[in-house]
Design an enzyme around this catalytic site. Structure first.
Site, short mmCIF file in Angstrom:
data_model
loop_
_atom_site.label_atom_id
_atom_site.label_comp_id
_atom_site.label_asym_id
_atom_site.label_seq_id
_atom_site.Cartn_x
_atom_site.Cartn_y
_atom_site.Cartn_z
N ARG A 162 0.87 -1.18 0.00
CA ARG A 162 0.00 0.00 0.00
C ARG A 162 0.90 1.22 0.00
O ARG A 162 1.84 1.31 0.80
CB ARG A 162 -0.87 -0.02 1.26
CG ARG A 162 -1.83 1.14 1.34
CD ARG A 162 -2.57 1.16 2.68
NE ARG A 162 -2.07 2.23 3.51
CZ ARG A 162 -2.76 2.83 4.48
NH1 ARG A 162 -4.00 2.44 4.75
NH2 ARG A 162 -2.23 3.79 5.20
N TRP A 170 -11.87 12.04 8.81
CA TRP A 170 -10.45 11.74 8.97
C TRP A 170 -10.11 10.47 8.24
O TRP A 170 -10.81 9.53 8.16
CB TRP A 170 -10.05 11.60 10.45
CG TRP A 170 -8.61 11.18 10.49
CD1 TRP A 170 -7.51 11.96 10.18
CD2 TRP A 170 -8.11 9.89 10.79
NE1 TRP A 170 -6.36 11.22 10.27
CE2 TRP A 170 -6.70 9.94 10.64
CE3 TRP A 170 -8.69 8.67 11.15
CZ2 TRP A 170 -5.87 8.84 10.84
CZ3 TRP A 170 -7.88 7.57 11.36
CH2 TRP A 170 -6.48 7.65 11.22
N GLU A 206 -13.56 -1.62 6.52
CA GLU A 206 -12.86 -1.81 7.79
C GLU A 206 -13.69 -1.28 8.96
O GLU A 206 -13.49 -1.68 10.09
CB GLU A 206 -11.47 -1.15 7.76
CG GLU A 206 -11.50 0.36 7.70
CD GLU A 206 -10.12 0.99 7.57
OE1 GLU A 206 -9.23 0.36 6.99
OE2 GLU A 206 -9.96 2.12 8.05
N GLU A 223 -4.23 -7.38 5.20
CA GLU A 223 -3.39 -6.24 5.56
C GLU A 223 -2.44 -6.64 6.69
O GLU A 223 -2.83 -7.35 7.62
CB GLU A 223 -4.28 -5.08 6.04
CG GLU A 223 -3.50 -3.83 6.43
CD GLU A 223 -4.42 -2.69 6.89
OE1 GLU A 223 -5.56 -2.97 7.29
OE2 GLU A 223 -3.98 -1.53 6.82
N ASP A 268 -5.24 3.80 -0.06
CA ASP A 268 -6.38 4.04 0.84
C ASP A 268 -6.76 5.53 0.79
O ASP A 268 -5.93 6.40 1.07
CB ASP A 268 -5.97 3.65 2.27
CG ASP A 268 -7.14 3.61 3.24
OD1 ASP A 268 -8.24 4.07 2.87
OD2 ASP A 268 -6.95 3.13 4.37
N TYR A 317 -3.39 12.06 5.23
CA TYR A 317 -3.65 10.73 5.78
C TYR A 317 -2.54 9.76 5.40
O TYR A 317 -2.06 9.77 4.27
CB TYR A 317 -5.00 10.18 5.29
CG TYR A 317 -5.09 8.72 5.60
CD1 TYR A 317 -5.31 8.31 6.91
CD2 TYR A 317 -4.84 7.75 4.64
CE1 TYR A 317 -5.30 6.98 7.25
CE2 TYR A 317 -4.82 6.41 4.97
CZ TYR A 317 -5.05 6.03 6.28
OH TYR A 317 -5.00 4.71 6.61
N HIS A 375 -9.32 6.65 2.60
CA HIS A 375 -9.80 6.91 3.97
C HIS A 375 -11.05 7.80 4.00
O HIS A 375 -11.11 8.78 4.75
CB HIS A 375 -8.67 7.50 4.83
CG HIS A 375 -8.57 6.87 6.19
ND1 HIS A 375 -8.92 7.52 7.33
CD2 HIS A 375 -8.17 5.63 6.57
CE1 HIS A 375 -8.72 6.71 8.38
NE2 HIS A 375 -8.28 5.56 7.94
N ARG A 408 -13.33 -5.42 3.50
CA ARG A 408 -12.29 -5.17 4.50
C ARG A 408 -12.67 -5.59 5.92
O ARG A 408 -11.90 -5.40 6.86
CB ARG A 408 -11.94 -3.68 4.49
CG ARG A 408 -11.42 -3.18 3.17
CD ARG A 408 -9.93 -3.31 3.08
NE ARG A 408 -9.28 -2.45 4.04
CZ ARG A 408 -8.31 -2.83 4.86
NH1 ARG A 408 -7.89 -4.07 4.86
NH2 ARG A 408 -7.76 -1.97 5.70
N GLU A 415 -9.06 1.84 -1.76
CA GLU A 415 -9.82 1.55 -0.53
C GLU A 415 -10.61 2.76 -0.05
O GLU A 415 -10.12 3.89 -0.09
CB GLU A 415 -8.81 1.12 0.54
CG GLU A 415 -9.46 0.82 1.88
CD GLU A 415 -8.41 0.46 2.93
OE1 GLU A 415 -7.26 0.12 2.56
OE2 GLU A 415 -8.74 0.55 4.11
N HIS A 449 -8.99 -6.21 7.36
CA HIS A 449 -8.34 -5.11 8.06
C HIS A 449 -7.26 -5.68 8.97
O HIS A 449 -7.51 -6.65 9.70
CB HIS A 449 -9.43 -4.40 8.88
CG HIS A 449 -9.02 -3.15 9.56
ND1 HIS A 449 -9.67 -2.67 10.66
CD2 HIS A 449 -8.04 -2.25 9.29
CE1 HIS A 449 -9.13 -1.53 11.04
NE2 HIS A 449 -8.13 -1.24 10.23
C1 CS2 Z 1 -6.44 2.23 7.89
C2 CS2 Z 1 -6.46 1.99 9.37
O1 CS2 Z 1 -5.15 0.31 7.69
C3 CS2 Z 1 -6.01 0.98 7.16
O2 CS2 Z 1 -6.51 0.73 6.07
O3 CS2 Z 1 -7.59 2.74 7.34
O4 CS2 Z 1 -5.15 2.11 9.81
C4 CS2 Z 1 -7.36 2.89 10.20
O5 CS2 Z 1 -7.02 4.23 10.03
C5 CS2 Z 1 -7.25 2.53 11.65
O6 CS2 Z 1 -7.56 1.19 11.82
C6 CS2 Z 1 -8.14 3.40 12.52
O7 CS2 Z 1 -8.06 2.98 13.84
MG MG Z 2 -8.19 1.76 5.58
#
Ligand code: CS2
Ligand code: MG
Length: 418
Positions: free
Chosen positions: A163, A418, A278, A355, A226, A175, A228, A299, A252, A328
């Site tokens: 990633r 976020w 996730e 992941e 990602d 992010y 996010h 996820r 993602e 996740h």
């Molecule tokens: C992220 C996560 O790994 C990922 O794909 O989106 O690290 C996420 O930010 C965290 O699990 C939040 O606690």
């Molecule tokens: Mg993520």
């Protein structure tokens, strides 16, 4: 207290394995983890993860006040019945707190069953479907040069899928870019850090990263990214289209998925594979996305989505529409979740990828485990149960420390995702 009429019932010939005690252990070897330990009257015990990043104490209270009292005396062999009891019995269904509490119990019970029978959890599920679990690591850098070097470092370490996240010019804290390259940890302060987001800058910059990565590394490495939850559906469609030439393994969380229908718009405009979920905690969060073939990878994992007992139902449903798993596996999920997920991944027929953000040495020491990494794949090991334990004496040396995830605002101050 009114007694559950079935708690002492014997409906099968096998002797029960009574739950004698259960307790919650919170430890913070750099970040907070919530662990449930369930002990039986025959000495066999199991552990489960109930960590909810930034909201850990809510799960602790749910387990201690509402779950543990109804577990005592039950037959630990009845994993399905206990899952249904906790899910239906709560009346208030789903949600991240409830489903993580159920997950913690479920993981511990699969662990107990495996140990009691002397077999690894993947064997209980139906045996291995593959020889190793393909994982992706996290390469991130402040700018394109640093991100390329980080991808090179992951390739050198044997990863086959990576990633990539990079700094965006003009965006102070984008992010996915961390101070510590190996152990990305966004929940680092007692109060949420405020970050700023600019969608126009990001949409211009993201394709440059993947162009640079394909020029330097060619086509053999799988690349993931990602978003996010930061774009609108139409912006996500634009991004997916602009990334098509770089053949991503997945894009993602391009837009928040509360409205599953919103993914129709993205899907109509791009063939870039999509991964979502996730933050999902039940099949119901993903049902429309799956049956309308609006995503390629799901996820959800054994922690967020109620343990192995619910996740295998989710995966079976997804398999009808050729949606594959992409569990996740960020560092806010404890090694107990990673271990359990690896047994699930080893079995699940419609596996996609897992992941893998590495935990710190301190975390690995608190949670000794049987899984190991080799040549881009993780292996669950053959220890009975899920193969992960908690060193309670060591855990006690790292007491709970309040930490919250950051928040994001647009440049004009508007609250964003976020
Ligand atoms: C992220 C996560 O790994 C990922 O794909 O989106 O690290 C996420 O930010 C965290 O699990 C939040 O606690
Ligand atoms: Mg993520």
């Amino acid at each position: 207290m009114a007694e559950d009429v079935r708690i002492n019932a014997r409906s099968t010939g096998l002797p029960p394995l009574r739950i004698r005690a259960a307790r919650v252990i919170v430890t913070c070897p750099g970040r907070n983890f919530v662990t449930l330990k369930i002990e039986t009257d025959q000495g066999v015990y199991g552990v489960g993860d109930g960590t909810l990043n930034g909201r850990e104490k809510a799960v602790v209270a749910y387990l201690e006040d509402h779950v543990i009292p109804v577990l005592i005396g039950r037959d630990a062999r009845r994993i399905e019945d206990i899952w249904q009891y906790l899910y239906r019995g709560a009346y208030w269904r789903r949600g991240p707190v409830t489903m993580r509490a159920i997950a913690a119990v479920d993981m511990a019970l699969w662990d107990i069953k495996g140990k009691a029978l002397g077999v690894p959890v993947y064997d209980l599920l139906g045996g291995p479907s593959r020889d190793g679990v393909l994982v992706y690591g996290h390469a991130n850098g402040a700018d394109l040069e640093e991100t390329k070097d980080e991808v090179a470092r992951y390739l050198d370490a044997g990863y086959k899928a990576i990633r990539a996240q990079t700094g965006v010019p003009g965006v102070a804290k984008p992010y996915g870019v961390s101070r510590d390259k190996d152990f990305y940890e966004p929940a680092e302060d007692e109060l949420p850090v405020e970050t700023i987001w600019s969608t126009p800058q990001y949409l211009r910059h993201a394709p440059k990263l993947f162009d640079a990565l394909r020029v330097r590394f060619g086509d053999d490495v799988e690349l993931l990214h990602d978003v996010h939850h930061r774009l609108t559906p139409n912006e996500a469609a634009q991004l997916g289209k602009s990334l098509e030439p770089y053949r991503l393994f997945w894009l993602e969380d391009p837009t928040p998925a509360e409205n599953q229908e919103a993914f129709r718009l993205i899907r109509q405009h791009t063939t870039t594979p999509l991964a979502v979920g996730e933050v999902f905690n039940s099949l119901w969060d993903a049902k429309d996305l799956i049956q309308n073939q609006l995503i390629d990878y799901l996820r959800a994992t054994v922690l967020g989505a109620g343990g192995i007992t619910h996740m295998r139902r989710v995966a079976d449903f997804a398999s009808l529409w050729q949606v594959r798993t992409g569990c996740h596996g960020a560092t806010d999920l404890s090694p107990i979740t990673m271990a359990t997920a690896l047994h699930f991944d080893t079995w699940v027929p419609n596996f996609g990828i897992q992941e893998y953000m590495r935990h710190t040495e301190a975390t690995d020491a608190v949670f000794p485990h049987a899984y190991w990494f080799e040549a881009g794949r993780l292996h669950p090991g053959d220890a009975p149960g899920h193969g992960c334990d908690i060193d309670e004496a060591l855990a006690a040396k790292y007491p709970y420390a309040p930490k919250q995830l950051p928040v994001a605002r647009l440049e004009d101050g508007t609250m964003w995702n976020w």
